[in-house]
Design an enzyme around this catalytic site. Structure first.
Site, short mmCIF file in Angstrom:
data_model
loop_
_atom_site.label_atom_id
_atom_site.label_comp_id
_atom_site.label_asym_id
_atom_site.label_seq_id
_atom_site.Cartn_x
_atom_site.Cartn_y
_atom_site.Cartn_z
N ARG A 105 0.97 -1.23 -0.12
CA ARG A 105 -0.17 -0.02 0.14
C ARG A 105 0.85 1.14 -0.17
NH1 ARG A 105 -5.34 1.48 3.71
NH2 ARG A 105 -6.14 0.09 1.84
N HIS A 132 -7.21 0.69 -6.71
CA HIS A 132 -7.46 -0.23 -5.28
C HIS A 132 -8.06 -1.24 -5.74
CE1 HIS A 132 -7.69 -1.57 -1.27
NE2 HIS A 132 -8.65 -0.72 -0.53
N GLN A 135 -10.14 -4.03 -3.62
CA GLN A 135 -11.30 -3.42 -3.05
C GLN A 135 -12.57 -3.66 -4.01
OE1 GLN A 135 -11.96 -2.11 -0.10
NE2 GLN A 135 -14.09 -2.73 -0.64
N ASP A 221 -17.09 7.13 -1.82
CA ASP A 221 -16.04 6.89 -1.10
C ASP A 221 -15.94 8.19 -0.05
OD1 ASP A 221 -13.57 5.92 0.25
OD2 ASP A 221 -12.59 6.07 -1.77
N CYS A 261 -16.17 1.43 0.54
CA CYS A 261 -15.14 0.73 0.94
C CYS A 261 -14.91 0.72 2.32
CB CYS A 261 -13.90 0.95 0.03
SG CYS A 261 -13.45 2.47 0.45
N ARG A 289 -13.28 -8.95 1.51
CA ARG A 289 -11.85 -8.73 1.32
C ARG A 289 -11.02 -9.92 1.52
NH1 ARG A 289 -10.07 -3.48 1.26
NH2 ARG A 289 -8.02 -4.44 0.88
#
Ligand code: CP
Ligand code: NVA
Length: 308
Positions: A105, A132, A135, A221, A261, A289
């Site tokens: 990340r 991402h 996700q 988001d 998310c 996830r």
């Protein structure tokens, strides 16, 4: 060095590979729910490198690797030489000689691309400024669980054209669905930065309510992503009308689901009524996830395995 398969952005995999992964996720999840041990990655090591904060990504990768029989090591910028200027290429050479798969990340996509180019083992994008993919893998699996195939369906994206939005747009091209995007002026999608082949799978709307009309999935988001904190005040003003509320959900398809998310800011990008309401599937989305990433790690380390 042998060529490795990596998952650095959604379009790194084909539709056929995603079909395999979704099927495999189903199998792995069912086995987990029956408390049946499954250790295909016995004795394997995952290294997780975090240059930004995380709850879900760390937890799901670390727990997932343990559940598959392997172990996971956590590194962050503050406590490793990565924060003291060791070249990412050198770090990749060393880390990949001591592990079987790496998750990163970080900030710019270029960092993870450079790491992968120097890695002996598969590299997974655990979030960059641009993408991402893990996700969206979980989100699409969650949609399939609740509503069936996503092909031909419409996803409404309300808010910032950020890493999640870019990944939805790539996924739409690979899996053949449509995205209706509504962002405030000045925050529109940049197809080149999103890594798109064209504009056939998305449409931009000035009015978020228009974007939600008839959508099968409504999602949003945070207004300010990690790394962009300096813009927070400006963004709070610009995004004020891009809050997913009951009115937006009421114009979507009657069986539309809501996803986020997480972490969420109730009263900013979504109202409490929507995220805590009956159309929200955010807890399944978060749990998935774990399951999709177990299938992903199994695939990257072992290749396709026979359905058992
Ligand atoms: N959704 C997500 O990636 O959450 P974390 O930042 O907690 O990992
Ligand atoms: N877009 C957000 C997602 C956090 C999981 C960020 O990059 O901060």
């Amino acid at each position: 060095m042998t060529a490795n398969k990596h998952f650095l952005q959604f379009k790194d995999f084909t539709r056929d590979e995603f079909d395999y992964l979704f099927e495999r996720t189903r199998w792995i999840k069912d086995k987990y729910k029956r408390y049946e041990p499954y250790h295909p990655l016995f004795d394997r090591t995952l290294v997780m490198i975090f240059e930004k904060a995380s709850t879900r990504t760390r937890l799901s990768f670390e727990a997932g690797m343990h559940q598959l029989g392997g172990s996971a090591i956590y590194l962050n910028t503050r406590d490793s030489q990565l924060g003291r200027g060791e070249p990412v290429e050198d770090a990749a050479q060393v880390i990949s000689r001591m592990s079987d798969v790496v998750m990163i990340r970080t900030f710019e996509q270029d960092i993870i691309e450079r790491f992968a180019a120097n890695s002996r083992v598969p590299v997974i994008n655990g979030l960059t400024n641009e993408y991402h993919p893990c996700q969206i893998l979980a989100d699409i699996f969650t949609f399939i669980e609740h509503r069936g195939s996503i092909q031909g369906k419409t996803v409404a994206w309300v808010g910032d054209s950020n890493n999640l939005c870019n990944t939805w747009l790539q996924a739409a091209e690979v899996l053949d669905f449509n995205v209706h995007v509504s962002t405030p002026p000045g925050y529109e999608v940049e197809p080149e930065r999103a890594g798109l082949y064209g504009t056939d799978h998305f449409e931009q709307f000035a009015d978020p309510l228009e974007a939600c009309k008839g959508a099968h999935l409504v999602t949003t988001d945070v207004w300010t992503s990690m790394g962009f904190e300096a813009e927070n005040e400006e963004r709070m003003k610009a995004f004020a009308d891009w809050c997913v509320d009951a009115e937006m959900m009421s114009v979507a398809a009657p069986d539309a689901v809501f996803m986020h998310c997480l972490p969420a800011h109730r009263g900013e990008e979504v109202t409490a009524e929507v995220i805590d309401g009956p159309q929200s599937v955010v807890w399944d989305e978060a749990e998935n996830r774990l399951h999709v990433q177990k299938a992903l790690m199994e695939y990257l380390v072992l290749g396709r395995v026979e359905a058992k």
